[in-house]
Design a protein around this motif. Sequence first.
Motif, mmCIF file in Angstrom:
data_model
loop_
_atom_site.group_PDB
_atom_site.id
_atom_site.type_symbol
_atom_site.label_atom_id
_atom_site.label_comp_id
_atom_site.label_asym_id
_atom_site.label_seq_id
_atom_site.Cartn_x
_atom_site.Cartn_y
_atom_site.Cartn_z
ATOM 1 N N ILE A 1 -30.474 -2.302 20.460
ATOM 2 C CA ILE A 1 -28.834 -2.030 20.093
ATOM 3 C C ILE A 1 -28.477 -0.441 20.363
ATOM 4 O O ILE A 1 -29.124 0.186 19.780
ATOM 5 N N ARG A 2 -27.348 -0.205 20.639
ATOM 6 C CA ARG A 2 -26.998 1.347 20.825
ATOM 7 C C ARG A 2 -26.652 1.814 19.612
ATOM 8 O O ARG A 2 -26.472 1.143 18.405
ATOM 9 N N ALA A 3 -27.308 3.120 19.543
ATOM 10 C CA ALA A 3 -27.174 3.667 18.065
ATOM 11 C C ALA A 3 -25.864 3.877 17.488
ATOM 12 O O ALA A 3 -25.801 3.602 16.059
ATOM 13 N N ARG A 4 -24.811 3.943 18.192
ATOM 14 C CA ARG A 4 -23.408 4.103 17.609
ATOM 15 C C ARG A 4 -22.997 2.544 16.827
ATOM 16 O O ARG A 4 -22.393 2.602 16.277
ATOM 17 N N ILE B 1 -25.527 -3.266 23.862
ATOM 18 C CA ILE B 1 -27.100 -3.604 24.137
ATOM 19 C C ILE B 1 -27.548 -2.572 25.215
ATOM 20 O O ILE B 1 -26.688 -2.146 26.161
ATOM 21 N N MET B 2 -28.758 -1.983 25.122
ATOM 22 C CA MET B 2 -29.139 -1.059 25.894
ATOM 23 C C MET B 2 -30.571 -1.594 26.367
ATOM 24 O O MET B 2 -31.340 -2.352 25.816
ATOM 25 N N VAL B 3 -30.808 -1.262 27.759
ATOM 26 C CA VAL B 3 -32.187 -1.774 28.466
ATOM 27 C C VAL B 3 -32.975 -0.680 28.789
ATOM 28 O O VAL B 3 -32.382 0.273 29.597
ATOM 29 N N ASP B 4 -33.917 -0.247 28.175
ATOM 30 C CA ASP B 4 -34.861 0.894 28.489
ATOM 31 C C ASP B 4 -33.918 2.262 28.419
ATOM 32 O O ASP B 4 -34.040 3.235 29.036
ATOM 33 N N GLY B 5 -33.099 2.259 27.238
ATOM 34 C CA GLY B 5 -32.304 3.337 26.705
ATOM 35 C C GLY B 5 -31.160 3.616 27.703
ATOM 36 O O GLY B 5 -30.324 4.531 27.312
ATOM 37 N N ARG B 6 -30.687 2.729 28.597
ATOM 38 C CA ARG B 6 -29.537 2.940 29.204
ATOM 39 C C ARG B 6 -28.707 1.685 28.857
ATOM 40 O O ARG B 6 -29.008 0.491 28.856
ATOM 41 N N ASP C 1 -38.396 -6.024 16.556
ATOM 42 C CA ASP C 1 -38.409 -5.387 15.148
ATOM 43 C C ASP C 1 -37.085 -5.380 14.513
ATOM 44 O O ASP C 1 -36.386 -4.421 14.928
ATOM 45 N N PRO C 2 -36.747 -5.976 13.673
ATOM 46 C CA PRO C 2 -35.543 -6.080 13.163
ATOM 47 C C PRO C 2 -35.212 -4.734 12.449
ATOM 48 O O PRO C 2 -33.964 -4.309 12.379
ATOM 49 N N ALA C 3 -36.022 -3.947 11.887
ATOM 50 C CA ALA C 3 -35.740 -2.720 11.310
ATOM 51 C C ALA C 3 -35.283 -1.755 12.065
ATOM 52 O O ALA C 3 -34.387 -0.939 11.951
ATOM 53 N N LYS C 4 -35.643 -1.855 13.476
ATOM 54 C CA LYS C 4 -35.429 -0.784 14.452
ATOM 55 C C LYS C 4 -34.248 -1.272 15.337
ATOM 56 O O LYS C 4 -33.821 -0.491 16.239
ATOM 57 N N GLY C 5 -34.351 -2.581 15.355
ATOM 58 C CA GLY C 5 -33.316 -3.093 16.357
ATOM 59 C C GLY C 5 -33.623 -3.122 17.579
ATOM 60 O O GLY C 5 -32.940 -2.882 18.474
ATOM 61 N N THR C 6 -34.982 -2.987 17.856
ATOM 62 C CA THR C 6 -35.679 -3.054 19.178
ATOM 63 C C THR C 6 -36.423 -4.452 19.685
ATOM 64 O O THR C 6 -37.083 -4.759 18.698
ATOM 65 N N GLY C 7 -36.393 -4.647 20.875
ATOM 66 C CA GLY C 7 -37.264 -5.938 21.150
ATOM 67 C C GLY C 7 -37.783 -5.461 22.526
ATOM 68 O O GLY C 7 -37.327 -4.579 23.335
#
Length: 205
Positions: A142-145, A120-125, A171-177
């Motif tokens: 979600i982390r890209a890897r 898990i990432m928060v603001d890209g970290r 957004d489930p398609a991007k895995g970001t909230g």
Amino acid sequence: MARYRGPRIKVCRSLGAVLPGLTTTPTLDRPYPPGQHGMRRRGKTSDYKVRMIEKQKLRMHFGILEAQFRRYVSEATRRKGPSGRNLITDLESRLDNVVWRLGLAPTMPAARQLVVHGHIMVDGRRVDRPSFSVKPGQEISIRARSMTKPFVQQALEASTSRIRPPYLEFDPAKGTGKMISTPEAEDLPFEVNTQAVVEFYSQQL
């Protein structure tokens, strides 16, 4: 840190409520306390026990140890505003809870595992601390890897049918909230008497 790893339904039965963060079971097949004498009629419950049960509901739902939970209550009572509402805001803002509420894990322990394992990432970290407090405006992803892992893809697919609280968007398609507002006491997914929880610790703080 030690965590509860015992029977989860047994805990729900002893507290008289289904704790959605602890189990995916929607209802209790045996809605009475566990044990040989669970079905027997019991006397009037003391005020102390009522307060303790309400406290245990929150503690077991969020998977927090007693010392850490007491610190949450202490911090909530020091801030301005109703202590009970402050407490729920702090607990609902935990990263492991946000991950669970987004639908990325079936239970709170599963969400905590995702965070601890660095998915898990928060603001890209990358954040691997379950108690991390998410603030309104912060993005959870979600982390890209990790996006290609089968269990993550299954979680994203299952998240499309999850009912999310109004303070989150996903957004489930991007895995970001994103947390779009501060969590409120009404957002808690089960009933609890927060005043009783504060009263339980009133003599200890």
